[in-house]
Write a protein that holds these residues in place. Structure first.
Motif, mmCIF file in Angstrom:
data_model
loop_
_atom_site.group_PDB
_atom_site.id
_atom_site.type_symbol
_atom_site.label_atom_id
_atom_site.label_comp_id
_atom_site.label_asym_id
_atom_site.label_seq_id
_atom_site.Cartn_x
_atom_site.Cartn_y
_atom_site.Cartn_z
ATOM 1 N N TYR A 122 30.414 34.092 41.866
ATOM 2 C CA TYR A 122 31.364 33.726 42.917
ATOM 3 C C TYR A 122 32.228 34.942 43.295
ATOM 4 C CZ TYR A 122 35.190 31.488 45.351
ATOM 5 O OH TYR A 122 36.129 31.170 46.290
ATOM 6 N N LEU A 123 32.461 35.115 44.594
ATOM 7 C CA LEU A 123 33.210 36.256 45.107
ATOM 8 C C LEU A 123 34.709 36.032 44.840
ATOM 9 C CD1 LEU A 123 32.534 38.874 46.546
ATOM 10 C CD2 LEU A 123 32.425 37.609 48.679
ATOM 11 N N ASN A 124 35.095 36.280 43.610
ATOM 12 C CA ASN A 124 36.397 35.893 43.105
ATOM 13 C C ASN A 124 37.376 37.073 43.178
ATOM 14 O OD1 ASN A 124 38.493 35.110 41.409
ATOM 15 N ND2 ASN A 124 37.182 34.163 39.902
ATOM 16 N N MET A 125 37.251 38.008 42.229
ATOM 17 C CA MET A 125 38.009 39.269 42.175
ATOM 18 C C MET A 125 39.474 39.125 41.816
ATOM 19 S SD MET A 125 36.581 42.028 44.799
ATOM 20 C CE MET A 125 34.876 42.097 45.316
ATOM 21 N N ARG A 126 39.916 37.956 41.359
ATOM 22 C CA ARG A 126 41.313 37.843 40.928
ATOM 23 C C ARG A 126 41.419 38.288 39.473
ATOM 24 N NH1 ARG A 126 41.912 31.706 41.526
ATOM 25 N NH2 ARG A 126 39.871 32.012 40.643
ATOM 26 N N MET A 127 42.322 39.235 39.198
ATOM 27 C CA MET A 127 42.547 39.594 37.794
ATOM 28 C C MET A 127 43.320 38.472 37.128
ATOM 29 S SD MET A 127 43.633 43.517 37.555
ATOM 30 C CE MET A 127 43.005 44.664 38.732
ATOM 31 N N ASP A 128 44.315 37.959 37.846
ATOM 32 C CA ASP A 128 45.088 36.831 37.347
ATOM 33 C C ASP A 128 44.434 35.572 37.904
ATOM 34 O OD1 ASP A 128 46.806 34.801 36.817
ATOM 35 O OD2 ASP A 128 48.558 35.715 37.761
ATOM 36 N N GLN A 129 43.737 34.851 37.050
ATOM 37 C CA GLN A 129 42.970 33.708 37.556
ATOM 38 C C GLN A 129 43.867 32.544 37.994
ATOM 39 O OE1 GLN A 129 39.429 33.354 34.713
ATOM 40 N NE2 GLN A 129 40.434 35.261 34.150
ATOM 41 N N ASP A 130 45.175 32.681 37.748
ATOM 42 C CA ASP A 130 46.097 31.650 38.236
ATOM 43 C C ASP A 130 46.550 31.931 39.673
ATOM 44 O OD1 ASP A 130 45.979 30.430 35.779
ATOM 45 O OD2 ASP A 130 47.678 31.573 34.990
ATOM 46 N N SER A 131 46.244 33.133 40.186
ATOM 47 C CA SER A 131 46.652 33.417 41.570
ATOM 48 C C SER A 131 45.678 32.719 42.531
ATOM 49 C CB SER A 131 46.699 34.923 41.818
ATOM 50 O OG SER A 131 45.395 35.423 41.873
ATOM 51 N N ALA A 205 37.737 48.022 47.690
ATOM 52 C CA ALA A 205 38.764 47.708 48.697
ATOM 53 C C ALA A 205 39.224 46.260 48.558
ATOM 54 C CB ALA A 205 38.204 47.957 50.098
ATOM 55 N N LEU A 206 38.272 45.361 48.408
ATOM 56 C CA LEU A 206 38.631 43.934 48.303
ATOM 57 C C LEU A 206 39.428 43.673 47.023
ATOM 58 C CD1 LEU A 206 35.314 42.345 49.596
ATOM 59 C CD2 LEU A 206 37.579 42.060 50.639
ATOM 60 N N ARG A 207 39.013 44.320 45.937
ATOM 61 C CA ARG A 207 39.707 44.122 44.649
ATOM 62 C C ARG A 207 41.166 44.609 44.743
ATOM 63 N NH1 ARG A 207 38.491 48.305 40.412
ATOM 64 N NH2 ARG A 207 40.682 48.805 40.728
ATOM 65 N N ILE A 208 41.345 45.789 45.350
ATOM 66 C CA ILE A 208 42.696 46.346 45.488
ATOM 67 C C ILE A 208 43.551 45.408 46.338
ATOM 68 C CG2 ILE A 208 44.038 48.235 46.539
ATOM 69 C CD1 ILE A 208 41.806 50.139 45.717
ATOM 70 N N TYR A 209 42.940 44.899 47.420
ATOM 71 C CA TYR A 209 43.692 44.024 48.328
ATOM 72 C C TYR A 209 44.065 42.709 47.641
ATOM 73 C CZ TYR A 209 45.042 41.158 52.212
ATOM 74 O OH TYR A 209 45.769 40.322 53.021
#
Ligand SMILES: C[S@@+](CC[C@H](N)C(=O)[O-])C[C@H]1O[C@@H](n2cnc3c(N)ncnc32)[C@H](O)[C@@H]1O
Length: 310
Positions: A122-131, A205-209
């Protein structure tokens, strides 16, 4: 079982922090705890506070919490909130802080986290999975202009517009949910020998954003300098030029004792030099380290010391 993460520039970071008895240190990016473990093993009578926003890291930290209950405290918090996080532990000043930026191997290797174009998840990329906001939300709902800007600004991608246009076209046929879908869309509009690098830049880019990495880094560095005791150390490992630029420029600015325009005959600013840069050029991994751990190849370590104000 795969290793959680191999710590980068480990001995260099330990030396950078100048561990001394009775002092307080912070590992702002615990990850798998490689740096924290080494700090705690140093034999020094220190106290270590570690931060990470990823629940997987918090789980991982339990080993060290059990082994060093007196010396070690783990805090689940974005490092942008370092001062508040420490204040809740009644800590106002520290003697050294380490940032090892970016994502851990554990995060990259898990396809469900969506950080890597090499797996499928899944195109997730959240480091904090609660965000809340995911990369899938961005690629499926942002305008052409917004996507192009993100890819240019945070990926420094020359083909940003072409890739954004292709994303808009493809999502009109089918929602883009996975890393493989996005990776294929990039592959189909970029000539083959350039497509791997383009994928790396777009995913970066997406991860940083998604994780607001540039903003939180700026805030965290500013706040860390404020809470460093005189003589205290700040050490930052960055992995790409955007991060490194922020660290380099901030250290340079903080080192300056005057910011008046050069044509002024005398200084009228109240600027105080707060840092002494200890690495004019960043420390980089040895060839041996890169061979053993290829993910270390782009690492740059910059170190500064809180200046003794005269
Ligand atoms: C490169 S890894 C650190 C690896 C660690 N030094 C080790 O030896 O295992 C970076 C870690 O920092 C965390 N991280 C990145 N940005 C963060 C932020 N703004 N706040 C808190 N944690 C963050 C990530 O979740 C990841 O676990």
């Amino acid at each position: 079982m795969k290793e959680y993460h191999v710590p980068v520039l480990l001995s260099e970071c330990i030396e950078a922090l100048d561990l001394q008895d009775g002092k307080i240190f912070v590992d702002a990016t615990f990850g798998g705890g490689g740096h924290s473990k080494k700090i705690l093993e140093s034999g020094k009578d220190i106290k270590l506070f570690a931060f990470d926003q990823d629940p997987d890291s918090i789980e991982q930290s339990k080993i060290l919490q059990n082994k060093y209950p007196e010396k070690f405290v783990m805090i689940k918090e974005n490092f942008a909130n370092i001062r508040t996080g420490l204040a809740l532990e009644r800590i106002k000043k520290i003697d050294g802080i380490l940032f090892d930026l970016g994502v851990s191997s554990h995060q990259i290797n898990d396809p469900s986290r969506g950080f890597s174009f090499r797996g499928d998840g899944y195109l997730n990329m959240r480091m904090d999975q609660d965000s809340l906001l995911t990369a899938a939300d961005v690629v499926n709902t942002y305008s052409f202009e917004e996507l192009t800007k993100i890819f240019r600004e945070y990926g420094e991608e020359k083909e940003a517009a072409r890739i954004a246009r292709n994303i808009i076209l493809e999502r009109s046929k089918k929602e883009i949910k996975t890393t493989l879908q996005l990776s294929t869309i990039i592959e189909n509009c970029i000539i083959s020998h350039k497509s791997i690098k383009a994928k790396a830049r777009i995913f970066q880019a997406l991860r940083i954003y998604i994780n607001k990495e540039m903003d939180v880094l700026q805030t965290a560095l500013n706040d860390s300098i404020k809470i460093l005791n005189l003589g205290g150390r700040i050490a930052v490992i960055s992995y790409h030029s955007l991060e490194d630029r922020i660290v380099k420029n901030l250290f340079k600015y903080e080192e300056k004792s005057c910011i008046c325009p050069p044509e002024f005959p005398k200084c009228v600013c109240d600027k105080v030099s707060t840092l002494k840069i200890l690495t004019r050029k960043p420390i980089i991994p040895t060839l041996q380290e890169i061979e053993n751990n290829p993910r270390s190849r782009s690492a740059k370590l910059r170190i500064a010391r809180r200046r003794k104000v005269l």
